[in-house]
Write an enzyme that holds these catalytic residues in place. Structure first.
Site, PDB file in Angstrom:
ATOM      1  N   ASP A 135       0.831  -1.202   0.000  1.00 53.57           N
ATOM      2  CA  ASP A 135       0.000   0.000   0.000  1.00 53.57           C
ATOM      3  C   ASP A 135       0.866   1.253   0.000  1.00 53.57           C
ATOM      4  O   ASP A 135       0.664   2.174  -0.762  1.00 53.57           O
ATOM      5  CB  ASP A 135      -0.970   0.013   1.208  1.00 53.57           C
ATOM      6  CG  ASP A 135      -0.269  -0.198   2.542  1.00 53.57           C
ATOM      7  OD1 ASP A 135       0.955  -0.471   2.578  1.00 53.57           O
ATOM      8  OD2 ASP A 135      -0.957  -0.105   3.584  1.00 53.57           O
TER       9      ASP A 135
ATOM     10  N   ASP B 230       6.990   3.692   3.423  1.00 54.71           N
ATOM     11  CA  ASP B 230       7.183   4.840   4.309  1.00 54.71           C
ATOM     12  C   ASP B 230       8.660   4.866   4.732  1.00 54.71           C
ATOM     13  O   ASP B 230       9.499   5.354   3.993  1.00 54.71           O
ATOM     14  CB  ASP B 230       6.208   4.647   5.478  1.00 54.71           C
ATOM     15  CG  ASP B 230       6.229   5.759   6.496  1.00 54.71           C
ATOM     16  OD1 ASP B 230       6.382   6.920   6.107  1.00 54.71           O
ATOM     17  OD2 ASP B 230       6.086   5.468   7.698  1.00 54.71           O
ATOM     18  N   THR B 231       9.027   4.290   5.864  1.00 49.86           N
ATOM     19  CA  THR B 231      10.446   4.225   6.243  1.00 49.86           C
ATOM     20  C   THR B 231      11.184   3.240   5.342  1.00 49.86           C
ATOM     21  O   THR B 231      12.392   3.310   5.190  1.00 49.86           O
ATOM     22  CB  THR B 231      10.629   3.758   7.705  1.00 49.86           C
ATOM     23  OG1 THR B 231      10.133   2.426   7.831  1.00 49.86           O
ATOM     24  CG2 THR B 231       9.894   4.674   8.673  1.00 49.86           C
TER      25      THR B 231
ATOM     26  N   THR C 244       9.613  -2.289   6.214  1.00 51.32           N
ATOM     27  CA  THR C 244       8.782  -3.464   5.904  1.00 51.32           C
ATOM     28  C   THR C 244       9.206  -4.076   4.579  1.00 51.32           C
ATOM     29  O   THR C 244       9.478  -5.276   4.494  1.00 51.32           O
ATOM     30  CB  THR C 244       7.290  -3.055   5.819  1.00 51.32           C
ATOM     31  OG1 THR C 244       6.938  -2.366   7.013  1.00 51.32           O
ATOM     32  CG2 THR C 244       6.391  -4.259   5.624  1.00 51.32           C
TER      33      THR C 244
ATOM     34  N   ASP D 226      -5.415   2.307   7.058  1.00 52.48           N
ATOM     35  CA  ASP D 226      -6.200   2.545   8.279  1.00 52.48           C
ATOM     36  C   ASP D 226      -5.500   3.462   9.271  1.00 52.48           C
ATOM     37  O   ASP D 226      -4.299   3.715   9.182  1.00 52.48           O
ATOM     38  CB  ASP D 226      -6.448   1.218   8.996  1.00 52.48           C
ATOM     39  CG  ASP D 226      -5.198   0.710   9.700  1.00 52.48           C
ATOM     40  OD1 ASP D 226      -4.118   0.753   9.085  1.00 52.48           O
ATOM     41  OD2 ASP D 226      -5.295   0.304  10.865  1.00 52.48           O
TER      42      ASP D 226
END
Ligand code: 5GP
Length: 180
Positions: free
Chosen positions: A104, A107-108, A111, A163
């Site tokens: 999705d 970001d950092t 993951t 979310d």
């Protein structure tokens, strides 16, 4: 369409409308259709946030493909944590396969980097990353996202699968946190 919504006492404003998302998804699919024509890649969708993106994207893919899901969790509220929990592991063997990881948002980058390292140990024929959203200002690792939906600034977003503490995934548009 609501211009502003509130989730868990936080106010979000409309950021990317459904029509724009679907248009971009179609463009990404087109790029992938020319790259993977004649192949049968293994698509690994990273749950939970990418379920809606994965669904819309796969409907536009014209090559044969297999779909598998993996579930990891690294977020707590609006803060990323480096602690990664693998909640559902990979059931398919990526060895010798053309693998496409569908996320999705990067970001950092922790993951996706963890997942890439994990998959690379299994010797896939190739590995590409497809992410609906990318936040380059937040990257803490070197990540090479092959298929990028939207490059966005450092703003927390919800909707279209994403979310805030469990809520907002069902929204068809993407909203961003106000006054961030
Ligand atoms: P990373 O490991 O790249 O920091 O974070 C990846 C995961 O954190 C994403 O798959 C997503 O679930 C979550 N995440 C990162 N940024 C956001 C954001 O702005 N909004 C939401 N809802 N989740 C995010």
């Amino acid at each position: 369409m609501e211009k502003e919504i509130s989730i868990h006492d936080k106010i979000f404003s409309i950021y990317i409308q459904e029509e724009a998302i679907l248009e971009r998804v179609q463009e990404l699919a087109k790029e992938m259709n020319s790259r993977y024509h004649g192949e049968t890649p293994l698509i690994i969708s990273v749950l939970n946030g990418s379920f809606m993106f994965t669904s819309d994207l796969l409907k536009k893919l014209e090559f044969s493909c297999e779909l598998s899901f993996i579930r990891v969790s690294s977020y707590n509220g609006t803060e990323s944590t480096k602690q990664m929990k693998e909640l559902i592991g990979l059931t398919e063997n990526p060895e010798g396969r053309h693998v496409i990881l569908v996320e999705d948002i990067v970001d950092t980058g922790h993951t996706i980097t963890m997942l890439v390292n994990q998959i690379m140990t299994k010797n896939p024929a190739s590995l590409s990353i497809c992410s609906l959203l990318v936040k380059p200002d937040r990257h803490e690792t070197e990540v090479d996202v092959t298929y990028k939906g939207f490059v966005i600034p450092d703003r927390f977003v919800v909707g279209y699968g994403l979310d805030l503490d469990g809520l907002g995934r069902n929204l068809p548009h993407i909203y961003q946190l106000k006054n961030n």
